[in-house]
Design a protein around this motif. Structure first.
Motif, PDB file in Angstrom:
ATOM      1  N   ASN A 180      45.310  55.292  49.010  1.00  0.00           N
ATOM      2  CA  ASN A 180      44.244  56.291  49.055  1.00  0.00           C
ATOM      3  C   ASN A 180      43.338  56.107  47.824  1.00  0.00           C
ATOM      4  O   ASN A 180      43.762  56.336  46.689  1.00  0.00           O
ATOM      5  N   PRO A 181      42.073  55.683  48.044  1.00  0.00           N
ATOM      6  CA  PRO A 181      41.203  55.404  46.888  1.00  0.00           C
ATOM      7  C   PRO A 181      40.985  56.622  45.996  1.00  0.00           C
ATOM      8  O   PRO A 181      40.805  56.476  44.776  1.00  0.00           O
ATOM      9  N   ARG A 217      43.380  56.204  37.620  1.00  0.00           N
ATOM     10  CA  ARG A 217      42.661  55.372  36.633  1.00  0.00           C
ATOM     11  C   ARG A 217      41.915  56.244  35.635  1.00  0.00           C
ATOM     12  O   ARG A 217      41.881  55.941  34.438  1.00  0.00           O
ATOM     13  N   SER A 218      41.338  57.316  36.148  1.00  0.00           N
ATOM     14  CA  SER A 218      40.577  58.180  35.255  1.00  0.00           C
ATOM     15  C   SER A 218      41.499  58.787  34.180  1.00  0.00           C
ATOM     16  O   SER A 218      41.168  58.793  32.987  1.00  0.00           O
ATOM     17  N   LEU A 219      42.692  59.245  34.599  1.00  0.00           N
ATOM     18  CA  LEU A 219      43.643  59.810  33.627  1.00  0.00           C
ATOM     19  C   LEU A 219      44.040  58.746  32.600  1.00  0.00           C
ATOM     20  O   LEU A 219      44.038  58.999  31.387  1.00  0.00           O
ATOM     21  N   ALA A 220      44.360  57.535  33.092  1.00  0.00           N
ATOM     22  CA  ALA A 220      44.799  56.473  32.178  1.00  0.00           C
ATOM     23  C   ALA A 220      43.663  56.087  31.214  1.00  0.00           C
ATOM     24  O   ALA A 220      43.898  55.866  30.015  1.00  0.00           O
ATOM     25  N   ASN A 221      42.437  56.024  31.727  1.00  0.00           N
ATOM     26  CA  ASN A 221      41.303  55.667  30.857  1.00  0.00           C
ATOM     27  C   ASN A 221      41.084  56.727  29.790  1.00  0.00           C
ATOM     28  O   ASN A 221      40.876  56.421  28.618  1.00  0.00           O
ATOM     29  N   GLN A 222      41.123  57.985  30.212  1.00  0.00           N
ATOM     30  CA  GLN A 222      40.899  59.054  29.225  1.00  0.00           C
ATOM     31  C   GLN A 222      41.948  59.004  28.123  1.00  0.00           C
ATOM     32  O   GLN A 222      41.668  59.310  26.967  1.00  0.00           O
ATOM     33  N   ALA A 223      43.176  58.619  28.498  1.00  0.00           N
ATOM     34  CA  ALA A 223      44.256  58.588  27.506  1.00  0.00           C
ATOM     35  C   ALA A 223      44.329  57.233  26.794  1.00  0.00           C
ATOM     36  O   ALA A 223      45.188  57.024  25.938  1.00  0.00           O
ATOM     37  N   GLY A 224      43.434  56.313  27.160  1.00  0.00           N
ATOM     38  CA  GLY A 224      43.393  55.002  26.491  1.00  0.00           C
ATOM     39  C   GLY A 224      44.641  54.164  26.745  1.00  0.00           C
ATOM     40  O   GLY A 224      45.044  53.367  25.893  1.00  0.00           O
ATOM     41  N   LEU A 225      45.256  54.310  27.927  1.00  0.00           N
ATOM     42  CA  LEU A 225      46.464  53.527  28.222  1.00  0.00           C
ATOM     43  C   LEU A 225      46.050  52.124  28.676  1.00  0.00           C
ATOM     44  O   LEU A 225      45.280  51.989  29.632  1.00  0.00           O
ATOM     45  N   ASP A 226      46.575  51.082  28.023  1.00  0.00           N
ATOM     46  CA  ASP A 226      46.188  49.737  28.464  1.00  0.00           C
ATOM     47  C   ASP A 226      47.373  48.966  29.060  1.00  0.00           C
ATOM     48  O   ASP A 226      47.278  47.774  29.310  1.00  0.00           O
ATOM     49  N   ASN A 227      48.499  49.658  29.292  1.00  0.00           N
ATOM     50  CA  ASN A 227      49.664  48.990  29.889  1.00  0.00           C
ATOM     51  C   ASN A 227      49.936  49.474  31.307  1.00  0.00           C
ATOM     52  O   ASN A 227      51.066  49.453  31.771  1.00  0.00           O
ATOM     53  N   ILE A 228      48.895  49.945  31.978  1.00  0.00           N
ATOM     54  CA  ILE A 228      49.083  50.411  33.361  1.00  0.00           C
ATOM     55  C   ILE A 228      47.984  49.829  34.252  1.00  0.00           C
ATOM     56  O   ILE A 228      46.818  49.756  33.851  1.00  0.00           O
ATOM     57  N   THR A 229      48.390  49.380  35.454  1.00  0.00           N
ATOM     58  CA  THR A 229      47.436  48.845  36.424  1.00  0.00           C
ATOM     59  C   THR A 229      47.578  49.643  37.707  1.00  0.00           C
ATOM     60  O   THR A 229      48.701  49.800  38.224  1.00  0.00           O
ATOM     61  N   PHE A 230      46.475  50.159  38.204  1.00  0.00           N
ATOM     62  CA  PHE A 230      46.486  50.855  39.494  1.00  0.00           C
ATOM     63  C   PHE A 230      45.974  49.908  40.570  1.00  0.00           C
ATOM     64  O   PHE A 230      44.923  49.280  40.391  1.00  0.00           O
ATOM     65  N   ILE A 231      46.718  49.782  41.652  1.00  0.00           N
ATOM     66  CA  ILE A 231      46.315  48.893  42.746  1.00  0.00           C
ATOM     67  C   ILE A 231      46.098  49.717  44.006  1.00  0.00           C
ATOM     68  O   ILE A 231      46.994  50.453  44.434  1.00  0.00           O
ATOM     69  N   GLU A 232      44.896  49.595  44.586  1.00  0.00           N
ATOM     70  CA  GLU A 232      44.632  50.273  45.857  1.00  0.00           C
ATOM     71  C   GLU A 232      45.028  49.312  46.977  1.00  0.00           C
ATOM     72  O   GLU A 232      44.354  48.311  47.214  1.00  0.00           O
ATOM     73  N   ALA A 233      46.154  49.587  47.644  1.00  0.00           N
ATOM     74  CA  ALA A 233      46.627  48.673  48.687  1.00  0.00           C
ATOM     75  C   ALA A 233      47.589  49.394  49.612  1.00  0.00           C
ATOM     76  O   ALA A 233      48.252  50.359  49.226  1.00  0.00           O
ATOM     77  N   ASP A 234      47.665  48.878  50.839  1.00  0.00           N
ATOM     78  CA  ASP A 234      48.620  49.375  51.823  1.00  0.00           C
ATOM     79  C   ASP A 234      49.941  48.628  51.628  1.00  0.00           C
ATOM     80  O   ASP A 234      49.936  47.400  51.526  1.00  0.00           O
ATOM     81  N   PHE A 235      51.065  49.357  51.602  1.00  0.00           N
ATOM     82  CA  PHE A 235      52.373  48.693  51.409  1.00  0.00           C
ATOM     83  C   PHE A 235      52.605  47.618  52.461  1.00  0.00           C
ATOM     84  O   PHE A 235      53.261  46.619  52.207  1.00  0.00           O
ATOM     85  N   ALA A 236      52.081  47.881  53.669  1.00  0.00           N
ATOM     86  CA  ALA A 236      52.345  46.953  54.768  1.00  0.00           C
ATOM     87  C   ALA A 236      51.783  45.572  54.446  1.00  0.00           C
ATOM     88  O   ALA A 236      52.255  44.568  54.984  1.00  0.00           O
ATOM     89  N   ALA A 237      50.761  45.505  53.560  1.00  0.00           N
ATOM     90  CA  ALA A 237      50.104  44.224  53.277  1.00  0.00           C
ATOM     91  C   ALA A 237      50.420  43.696  51.879  1.00  0.00           C
ATOM     92  O   ALA A 237      50.036  42.572  51.530  1.00  0.00           O
ATOM     93  N   LEU A 238      51.138  44.488  51.097  1.00  0.00           N
ATOM     94  CA  LEU A 238      51.285  44.151  49.675  1.00  0.00           C
ATOM     95  C   LEU A 238      52.274  43.014  49.423  1.00  0.00           C
ATOM     96  O   LEU A 238      52.208  42.350  48.386  1.00  0.00           O
ATOM     97  N   ALA A 239      53.174  42.797  50.386  1.00  0.00           N
ATOM     98  CA  ALA A 239      54.225  41.808  50.160  1.00  0.00           C
ATOM     99  C   ALA A 239      53.655  40.416  49.951  1.00  0.00           C
ATOM    100  O   ALA A 239      54.304  39.558  49.337  1.00  0.00           O
TER     101      ALA A 239
END
Ligand SMILES: C[S@@+](CC[C@H](N)C(=O)[O-])C[C@H]1O[C@@H](n2cnc3c(N)ncnc32)[C@H](O)[C@@H]1O
Length: 496
Positions: free
Chosen positions: A78-79, A86-108
């Motif tokens: 869900n975008p 991402r907005s929360l992580a950016n505001q907190a300056g976290l650089d060790n987290i990656t958010f991926i927009e993807a369906d589990f069915a296709a992620l493998a």
């Protein structure tokens, strides 16, 4: 239009949440109680924590802020959820987290670093069989040998009496106009009317109770719980069979007290349980005896079994800290039959823990006659009154401090339902469960305001609180300052 969602609700965001069983140290303890080596790289190694179905990213961001040496990956299709995370992580300056927009069915098919811990809270029983198959393919590719997988799901047979209610709310809801929050409200209202008309099925205890209670819940929660086309509660044995295709072995319940049949079952029930050694059959017997509607399960890729002596040796070296003020500690345990009293040794443990985190072996020494580290840790942590401290003595990192300041700055109101939230701690490697009032006060203190600023804080928060509730607001703020700052310091949320 949300045709891409494959029957899962995507036109309204889910509520934000953080849940204890998603924490690495909690999973380590659960695994040990199940007799499995589930130790994690906590001190210096750089581990990878993967969350599937991260919603708005609160849990994933807390993990990143609490484990600055780790890499965190958070996936959701869900975008709107990914944007919020991402907005929360950016505001907190976290650089060790990656958010991926993807369906589990296709992620493998995607390349991903092996994961040491994977958490999926509120996903499995809510998605289609095709998506579950995609999750298993992904887990098979990505979980590291020895890696831990946490999975929560609506379980059978406990949900049996509620399946008809979900179907009724879903069908009545989808025949109503508007977004899924409007639809679920309409579906529930219709169920209420049928109940008032003495509809037979809605007189049964679970369905009746759900209709009575659900009106109080947040609509974002209700829409995601009741308006999914593929929601279907599962038997533990079927989940375990599906995950075995990813070489995952069921290790233990994430609800720690459930590893103790002595607490959860009657003598006669235990006698019947003990006819079987096979853990899958034993879980079925427990599911028949206990009302487990939401299961939290821990799976391990390649479970290495420990003897009781080996397990106890590891448990003795763990550190524990109180997560509630010592004066609020409740010495009763909720069990299916009602409440059980903790033994007298727990008075000694709680007294000793007043001064801060302690090693389990040292705690045991405070109560002569009590030598069971598994029971000590499970009861303290499993009643949600203590937490494991994987990095004892570690002060809050700059990342954790920045994150907690960010959370605090976002709180402008205490009105409305209380979400399940937390405050980042490097010592805990997870969040200390926290109310919005705790997050607010902690954020203000970390921003340099003193504890004496209670009146300013009251003025900042009173705007949407009716006058007759101002006294309550005062009391809540006082309670945080008088009683909760100690546990926050001891848990490594605030500098000591
Ligand atoms: C009930 S919510 C739980 C969110 C979060 N774990 C929590 O507890 O707050 C389930 C999440 O799974 C996501 N989801 C559902 N189906 C998905 C799919 N096929 N691929 C990726 N994400 C999916 C939804 O967008 C939603 O955020």
């Amino acid at each position: 239009m949300t045709d891409w969602a494959g029957g899962y609700v995507a036109d309204i965001e889910y509520i934000t949440g953080f849940y204890r069983p998603q924490a690495p140290a909690h999973l380590t303890l659960a695994g040990l109680l199940g007799g499995v080596d589930s130790r994690l790289p906590m001190q210096t190694d750089a581990a990878h924590y993967l969350e599937l179905g991260c919603g708005r990213g609160m849990n994933a961001a807390l993990m990143a802020a609490s484990n600055p040496g780790w890499q965190v990956t958070a996936v959701d299709y869900n975008p709107a959820h990914i944007a919020a995370g991402r907005s929360l992580a950016n505001q907190a300056g976290l650089d060790n987290i990656t958010f991926i927009e993807a369906d589990f069915a296709a992620l493998a098919e995607r390349d991903m670093r092996p994961a040491d811990v994977v958490s999926m809270h509120g996903v499995w029983s809510w998605v289609s069989p095709a998506v579950r198959a995609g999750i298993v393919r992904l887990l098979n590719r990505v979980v590291a040998p020895g890696g831990l997988v946490h999975l929560s799901y609506n379980a059978l047979p406990a949900w049996q009496g509620g399946i008809g209610l979900q179907r009724l709310v879903f069908e009545a809801g989808r025949r109503s106009p508007g977004r899924s929050d409007r639809q679920v409200t309409a579906g529930l209202a219709f169920a209420g009317e049928l109940k008032d008309a003495s509809a037979r099925y809605l007189m049964d205890p679970l369905a009746s109770d759900l209709v009575a209670r659900l009106g109080e819940a947040a609509v974002g929660y209700l829409a995601h719980e009741y308006m999914n086309a593929h929601w279907s509660p599962c038997f533990h044995a079927d989940v375990a069979a599906a995950l075995s295709d990813a070489k995952l072995d069921w290790a233990a319940s994430g609800n720690l007290l459930e590893s103790f049949p002595d607490l959860m079952l009657s003598d006669t029930q235990r006698g019947l349980l003990n006819r079987y050694e096979d853990p899958i059959m034993r879980e079925l017997v427990k599911d028949i005896c206990m009302p487990r509607q939401l299961r939290h399960d821990l799976f391990v890729r390649g479970a290495r079994r420990l003897t009781n002596e080996q397990r106890d040796a590891v448990l003795r070296e763990l550190f524990v800290v109180m997560s509630v003020p010592a004066d609020d500690f409740v010495f009763a345990i909720d069990v299916p039959a009602g409440q059980a009293e903790m033994g007298p040794a727990f008075r000694h443990f709680v007294k000793a823990l007043r001064d801060g985190p302690m090693r389990v072996a040292d705690l045991l020494a405070t109560a002569p006659g009590h030598s069971n580290p598994a029971e000590l840790a499970a009861v303290l942590v499993g009643t949600n009154q203590a937490l494991i401290v994987p990095r004892p003595g570690t002060p809050p990192s700059t990342e954790a401090i920045r994150f907690n300041r960010t959370l605090g700055a976002q709180i402008t109101s205490l009105a409305g339902p209380e979400p399940s939230g937390g405050l980042a701690s490097t010592a805990l490697g997870t969040g200390l469960p926290a109310t919005r009032a705790m997050q607010f006060v902690c954020g203000r203190i970390l921003a340099g305001e003193g504890e004496a600023d209670l009146d300013t804080w009251f003025q900042d928060l009173r705007h949407d609180i009716p006058e007759e509730k101002h006294e309550t607001l005062h009391r809540i703020l006082h309670d945080v300052v008088d009683n909760r700052l100690g546990p926050m310091r001891q848990a490594g949320v605030l500098p000591g």
